[in-house]
Design a protein around this motif. Structure first.
Motif, PDB file in Angstrom:
ATOM      1  N   UNK A 207      23.374 -27.984  18.423  1.00  0.00           N
ATOM      2  CA  UNK A 207      23.151 -27.575  16.969  1.00  0.00           C
ATOM      3  C   UNK A 207      23.713 -28.476  16.316  1.00  0.00           C
ATOM      4  N   UNK A 208      25.041 -29.294  16.493  1.00  0.00           N
ATOM      5  CA  UNK A 208      25.678 -30.385  15.756  1.00  0.00           C
ATOM      6  C   UNK A 208      24.458 -31.537  15.714  1.00  0.00           C
ATOM      7  N   UNK A 209      23.847 -31.776  16.804  1.00  0.00           N
ATOM      8  CA  UNK A 209      23.134 -33.012  16.765  1.00  0.00           C
ATOM      9  C   UNK A 209      21.735 -32.583  15.853  1.00  0.00           C
ATOM     10  N   UNK A 210      21.315 -31.372  15.885  1.00  0.00           N
ATOM     11  CA  UNK A 210      20.057 -31.135  15.086  1.00  0.00           C
ATOM     12  C   UNK A 210      20.653 -31.324  13.442  1.00  0.00           C
ATOM     13  N   UNK A 211      21.925 -30.870  13.283  1.00  0.00           N
ATOM     14  CA  UNK A 211      22.520 -31.091  11.837  1.00  0.00           C
ATOM     15  C   UNK A 211      22.306 -32.384  11.348  1.00  0.00           C
TER      16      UNK A 211
END
Length: 287
Positions: A207-211
């Motif tokens: 999820x952090x990667x997507x952000x």
């Protein structure tokens, strides 16, 4: 290429292989020429008025010209780069435009493996024409089949069947690529795959990667799965298992050390996941 066709016989061994060829050929229908040519056997020949029903699958690739195909599902336009997917037991008819004619390359095949492969959602019976464009790699695969069936050396059916599977794989790949052509998400997913591979031994917050890519996680996950066939998390786990197999075979590290090196929280979770994916425990795999 010159007109070419050959009808084939498949022995019991060929049929047991799971996919076998019945016919392969290429034909240039010139503008204004009657179609189909009269020289085909009665099981393949048809008139526009009557159409036909085959007892095999056929992939007919049109690389020049255009025309039309009709089934009980409707009428479909054909252009250069169209693939006609014909199914056994399904009434159909097709013909080139009188003004343009067309160049066709075709293979006819059958078998249990063919039934399974053609059950893929892409090969929807209601959409028997796929527009993939004129692709050199697909044309080359047809030519390789023609070379094999022209000579009929022992085992040619098995090699030719593999090339038909390759054709079907190309069709799926081409359709999947359409979703990503010219879109920034393709570059994002390629970069994400590289980062995951480079950090296979780390814990990654997807999820952090997507952000970091300035996109929502649900969209990132969906497009990643469409691109690779699996979610980012599963992709990461599959890479961990692959790396674990390598370490078990080429190092003397203990299972506990490998589990730790790959970032698993406990050896029990690692062992359970490994057996689930590989069918053997890490210790059994190493032995």
């Amino acid at each position: 290429m010159d007109d070419f066709f050959k009808y084939l016989t498949a022995g019991e061994e060929d049929q047991n292989w799971g996919l076998f060829l019945n016919v392969a050929g290429a034909y240039l229908a010139k503008p204004g020429q009657s179609y189909p040519p009269m020289k085909h056997p009665s099981g393949y020949y048809f008139s526009w008025d009557s159409g036909r029903v085959l007892q095999e699958y056929q992939l007919n690739y049109i690389t020049r010209g255009g025309g039309v195909m009709e089934t009980r599902e409707g009428k479909f336009n054909i252009r250069a780069g169209s693939v006609l997917l014909i199914r056994p037991g399904v009434w159909h008819r097709y013909k080139p435009n009188a003004k343009s004619g067309w160049q066709e390359h075709y293979v006819g095949f059958d078998g249990e493996l063919a039934n399974r492969l053609l059950s893929h959602p892409l090969f929807d019976q209601s959409q028997p024409v796929l527009h993939v464009g004129v692709r050199e790699e697909l044309i080359d695969t047809y030519y390789k089949v023609f070379d094999l069936v022209a000579e009929e050396h022992p085992g040619f059916q098995q090699i030719a069947s593999g090339l038909v599977v390759k054709m079907l794989g190309y069709l799926i790949s081409f359709e999947k690529q359409k979703e990503f052509q010219g879109k920034p998400i393709a570059a994002i997913i390629e970069d994400a795959r590289f980062r995951i591979r480079q950090n296979v031994d780390q814990h990654l917050d997807m999820e952090h990667m997507a952000r970091e890519y300035n996109i929502g996680y649900s969209y990132f996950r969906k497009m990643f799965k469409n691109y690779t066939g699996m979610s980012p998390h599963k992709y990461h786990l599959e890479l961990k298992v692959m790396r674990a197999k390598e370490l078990l075979l080429v190092t003397n590290k203990s299972v506990k050390e490998i589990s730790y090196d790959l970032g698993f929280q406990t050896i029990h979770y690692f062992s359970r996941l490994f057996k689930q994916k590989v069918g053997k425990s890490p210790t059994e795999f190493r032995a």
